[in-house]
Design an enzyme around this catalytic site. Structure first.
Site, PDB file in Angstrom:
ATOM      1  N   GLU A  98     -30.206  14.159  -9.425  1.00 42.55           N
ATOM      2  CA  GLU A  98     -30.441  12.869  -8.790  1.00 42.55           C
ATOM      3  C   GLU A  98     -31.686  12.199  -9.361  1.00 42.55           C
ATOM      4  O   GLU A  98     -32.649  12.867  -9.724  1.00 42.55           O
ATOM      5  CB  GLU A  98     -30.632  13.059  -7.282  1.00 42.55           C
ATOM      6  CG  GLU A  98     -29.329  13.313  -6.570  1.00 42.55           C
ATOM      7  CD  GLU A  98     -29.505  13.544  -5.076  1.00 42.55           C
ATOM      8  OE1 GLU A  98     -30.664  13.565  -4.606  1.00 42.55           O
ATOM      9  OE2 GLU A  98     -28.490  13.695  -4.396  1.00 42.55           O
ATOM     10  N   CYS A 106     -38.160   7.894 -10.077  1.00 43.90           N
ATOM     11  CA  CYS A 106     -38.506   9.310  -9.927  1.00 43.90           C
ATOM     12  C   CYS A 106     -37.494  10.135 -10.720  1.00 43.90           C
ATOM     13  O   CYS A 106     -36.303  10.144 -10.420  1.00 43.90           O
ATOM     14  CB  CYS A 106     -38.476   9.673  -8.443  1.00 43.90           C
ATOM     15  SG  CYS A 106     -38.820  11.403  -8.136  1.00 43.90           S
ATOM     16  N   CYS A 165     -35.055  24.918 -10.018  1.00 39.46           N
ATOM     17  CA  CYS A 165     -36.449  25.214 -10.369  1.00 39.46           C
ATOM     18  C   CYS A 165     -36.632  26.721 -10.328  1.00 39.46           C
ATOM     19  O   CYS A 165     -36.042  27.393  -9.493  1.00 39.46           O
ATOM     20  CB  CYS A 165     -37.377  24.533  -9.348  1.00 39.46           C
ATOM     21  SG  CYS A 165     -39.122  24.612  -9.795  1.00 39.46           S
ATOM     22  N   CYS A 218     -41.508  27.248  -4.081  1.00 38.79           N
ATOM     23  CA  CYS A 218     -42.413  26.715  -3.060  1.00 38.79           C
ATOM     24  C   CYS A 218     -41.666  26.718  -1.727  1.00 38.79           C
ATOM     25  O   CYS A 218     -40.526  26.253  -1.650  1.00 38.79           O
ATOM     26  CB  CYS A 218     -42.871  25.315  -3.447  1.00 38.79           C
ATOM     27  SG  CYS A 218     -43.679  25.311  -5.065  1.00 38.79           S
ATOM     28  N   CYS A 277     -40.080  23.511  -0.145  1.00 40.48           N
ATOM     29  CA  CYS A 277     -39.343  22.597  -1.030  1.00 40.48           C
ATOM     30  C   CYS A 277     -37.876  22.998  -1.115  1.00 40.48           C
ATOM     31  O   CYS A 277     -37.562  24.167  -1.359  1.00 40.48           O
ATOM     32  CB  CYS A 277     -39.964  22.621  -2.427  1.00 40.48           C
ATOM     33  SG  CYS A 277     -39.023  21.713  -3.662  1.00 40.48           S
ATOM     34  N   CYS A 292     -38.531  12.097  -3.121  1.00 40.70           N
ATOM     35  CA  CYS A 292     -38.785  13.088  -4.154  1.00 40.70           C
ATOM     36  C   CYS A 292     -39.108  14.425  -3.501  1.00 40.70           C
ATOM     37  O   CYS A 292     -39.542  14.486  -2.371  1.00 40.70           O
ATOM     38  CB  CYS A 292     -39.950  12.659  -5.003  1.00 40.70           C
ATOM     39  SG  CYS A 292     -39.478  11.353  -6.095  1.00 40.70           S
TER      40      CYS A 292
HETATM   41  N1  SAH Z   1     -42.213  20.544  -9.491  1.00 38.64           N
HETATM   42  C1  SAH Z   1     -43.174  19.539  -9.517  1.00 38.64           C
HETATM   43  C2  SAH Z   1     -42.618  18.124  -9.328  1.00 38.64           C
HETATM   44  C3  SAH Z   1     -41.493  17.916  -8.357  1.00 38.64           C
HETATM   45  S1  SAH Z   1     -41.784  17.895  -6.639  1.00 38.64           S
HETATM   46  C4  SAH Z   1     -44.234  19.807  -8.486  1.00 38.64           C
HETATM   47  O1  SAH Z   1     -44.053  20.702  -7.669  1.00 38.64           O
HETATM   48  O2  SAH Z   1     -45.261  19.132  -8.538  1.00 38.64           O
HETATM   49  C5  SAH Z   1     -42.668  16.405  -6.232  1.00 38.64           C
HETATM   50  C6  SAH Z   1     -43.589  16.587  -5.008  1.00 38.64           C
HETATM   51  O3  SAH Z   1     -42.824  16.711  -3.787  1.00 38.64           O
HETATM   52  C7  SAH Z   1     -44.438  17.849  -5.084  1.00 38.64           C
HETATM   53  O4  SAH Z   1     -45.765  17.569  -4.703  1.00 38.64           O
HETATM   54  C8  SAH Z   1     -43.772  18.754  -4.078  1.00 38.64           C
HETATM   55  O5  SAH Z   1     -44.652  19.740  -3.642  1.00 38.64           O
HETATM   56  C9  SAH Z   1     -43.367  17.774  -3.013  1.00 38.64           C
HETATM   57  N2  SAH Z   1     -42.320  18.266  -2.098  1.00 38.64           N
HETATM   58  C10 SAH Z   1     -41.360  19.169  -2.334  1.00 38.64           C
HETATM   59  N3  SAH Z   1     -40.588  19.330  -1.243  1.00 38.64           N
HETATM   60  C11 SAH Z   1     -41.055  18.512  -0.287  1.00 38.64           C
HETATM   61  C12 SAH Z   1     -40.662  18.223   1.055  1.00 38.64           C
HETATM   62  N4  SAH Z   1     -39.620  18.810   1.604  1.00 38.64           N
HETATM   63  N5  SAH Z   1     -41.373  17.324   1.729  1.00 38.64           N
HETATM   64  C13 SAH Z   1     -42.427  16.698   1.154  1.00 38.64           C
HETATM   65  N6  SAH Z   1     -42.838  16.918  -0.103  1.00 38.64           N
HETATM   66  C14 SAH Z   1     -42.174  17.820  -0.828  1.00 38.64           C
HETATM   67 FE1  SF4 Z   2     -40.241  23.617  -7.990  1.00 33.78          FE
HETATM   68 FE2  SF4 Z   2     -40.170  22.388  -5.629  1.00 33.78          FE
HETATM   69 FE3  SF4 Z   2     -42.214  23.962  -6.214  1.00 33.78          FE
HETATM   70 FE4  SF4 Z   2     -41.973  21.588  -7.465  1.00 33.78          FE
HETATM   71  S1  SF4 Z   2     -42.329  21.906  -5.274  1.00 33.78           S
HETATM   72  S2  SF4 Z   2     -42.458  23.580  -8.391  1.00 33.78           S
HETATM   73  S3  SF4 Z   2     -39.710  21.457  -7.598  1.00 33.78           S
HETATM   74  S4  SF4 Z   2     -40.076  24.618  -5.982  1.00 33.78           S
END
Ligand code: SAH
Ligand code: SF4
Length: 409
Positions: free
Chosen positions: A122, A135, A142, A146, A149, A380
């Site tokens: 997406e 975005c 991934c 995290c 996420c 995002c």
């Molecule tokens: N992998 C990279 C970029 C993609 S995520 C990273 O982790 O930076 C983009 C942002 O969204 C990151 O700061 C991530 O921690 C945050 N994010 C992921 N899941 C989320 C959620 N459910 N609610 C709010 N922010 C989230």
């Molecule tokens: Fe991967 Fe999500 Fe962690 Fe970004 S926030 S590094 S997309 S697991």
């Protein structure tokens, strides 16, 4: 109101094109590689390689042409030869959703590239006064996990290629009429002036620094002054903290950096962003302080997701300010965006405001913006390969809109 466009006819055409094009794409090659490809295919003599590469570059990236047939200053014979060997076609669009606030979300399908099945990713567009932000995803799934996420619950399927990263930008610009001589669709919500896609953020699926070479190539093409011409000040790359690649990002790509910080001590960050076990806060902060080009005019954005009773106390706010002391920084507070199956909750609005007030008083502008694209679940960090239905109660909770506030207006 959500509008979901029926792309069946168009989608079918794209699919047909995709099927018939086992041919290599010219999108994503450097100028030198482009010249080599043309000479290698035996359709352009060596002495013309540079000139032809420049010509194609202009058609692909300035004019946004996705069919050799439209490259009018190239002879008919050469156009036919190009079409026989190569493609500049766009990927298949499976779905395009348009939110009542103008946010758009595309679901793209890319070929398997080797073993496996086709993949879907997406891409989201958010229009605001004065800018439009796209975005972009860097991987399908991934490798990192995290805990808050949704992408982190999905296994890495594969890295996206340079072509696929750029295809997200090119196709979004197509759909928004953001190339010269193209019309913006009737009623589309776009910035009043300037380019429809003025900023890009590498904040979709995936960890961009684990796909460094492809991301680097794509961003250098996106910022090439004779092509797509996006200012590097308007491109932000977000990383969870792959420390060894941070300096290279500044030196070799030169874009704005965002760090997914989310916690101010190693114990908690180990839980939220497990890559912290490999590259703990001390190393991460040192890499940030040494980021090439860092200045008050070129600050690092620190993303901080607001998780109820986990990292949202006033003490956490104090620790955050202390940790970032001495780094030219912006802080982006992200209301947690819940997904089915998560144990986390978003902090109360009052708590977020208190946290933000503390940070503002410490001298950081930390805007919390209205969540966007709520009706199409476009946020995002929330991007996923399957459009899974969320429960209404989850949907009514705050949806994160962390893009707002990144890059120059
Ligand atoms: N992998 C990279 C970029 C993609 S995520 C990273 O982790 O930076 C983009 C942002 O969204 C990151 O700061 C991530 O921690 C945050 N994010 C992921 N899941 C989320 C959620 N459910 N609610 C709010 N922010 C989230
Ligand atoms: Fe991967 Fe999500 Fe962690 Fe970004 S926030 S590094 S997309 S697991």
């Amino acid at each position: 109101m959500t509008v979901s466009l029926d792309l069946t006819a168009e989608g079918a055409r794209d699919a047909l094109r995709a099927r018939s094009t086992e041919k290599p794409s010219l999108i994503g090659l450097t100028r030198a590689e482009l010249g080599e490809a043309l000479v290698g295919a035996g359709i352009v003599p060596e002495r013309q390689a540079k000139m032809r590469a420049q010509q194609l570059w202009h058609w692909m990236y300035v004019r946004g042409v996705s069919d050799f047939a439209h490259m009018f200053n190239i002879s008919k014979d050469l156009r036919a030869a190009l079409d026989k060997h190569f493609t500049v076609a766009r990927p298949e669009i499976v779905e395009e959703q348009i939110s009542s606030d103008g946010t758009r979300k595309w679901l793209f399908r890319f070929p398997p590239r080797g073993a496996g099945r086709p993949v879907e990713i997406e891409t989201v567009y958010i229009p605001e006064e004065g800018r439009g932000t796209l975005c972009i995803s860097s991987q399908v799934g991934c490798t990192l996990t995290c805990s808050f996420c949704h992408t982190g619950t999905q296994k890495l399927v594969r890295n996206l290629t340079t072509e696929e990263i750029l295809a997200q930008l090119l196709t979004a610009r197509d759909r928004l009429g953001d190339f010269p001589d193209r019309d913006t669709p009737d009623g589309a919500i776009v910035p009043a002036e300037g380019r429809k896609v003025s900023n890009i953020v590498m904040m979709g699926m995936g960890e961009p620094l684990y796909n460094f070479e492809a991301v680097k190539k794509a961003l250098l093409i996106a910022s090439d002054g004779d092509g797509l011409s996006l200012s590097k000040r308007r491109i932000t790359l977000s990383t969870s903290g792959v420390v060894p690649e941070i300096a290279r990002t500044g030196e070799e790509i030169g874009v704005m950096l965002a760090i997914s910080l989310h916690a101010t001590n190693d114990d908690l960050r180990d839980l939220l962003v497990p890559i912290n076990k490999k590259f703990p806060l001390k190393e991460l902060i040192a890499a940030c302080k040494a980021y090439p080009g860092l200045s008050n005019a070129k600050r690092i954005t620190f993303e901080y997701v607001m998780l109820k009773d986990v990292n949202d106390s006033l003490d956490d706010a104090k620790a955050l300010v202390k940790l970032l002391k001495g780094i030219p920084a912006k802080i982006n507070l992200i209301p947690f965006n819940p997904w089915p199956g998560t144990n986390y909750q978003c902090s109360d609005w009052e708590t977020i405001e208190k946290f933000a007030d503390y940070i503002n008083n410490a001298g950081y502008a930390s805007p919390i913006r209205t969540p966007r694209g709520r009706d199409i679940l476009a946020a995002c960090g929330q991007l996923k390969s399957e459009s899974e239905r969320m429960r209404k109660v989850d949907r009514l909770a705050l949806e994160a809109m962390m893009i707002a506030g990144h890059g120059e207006a």
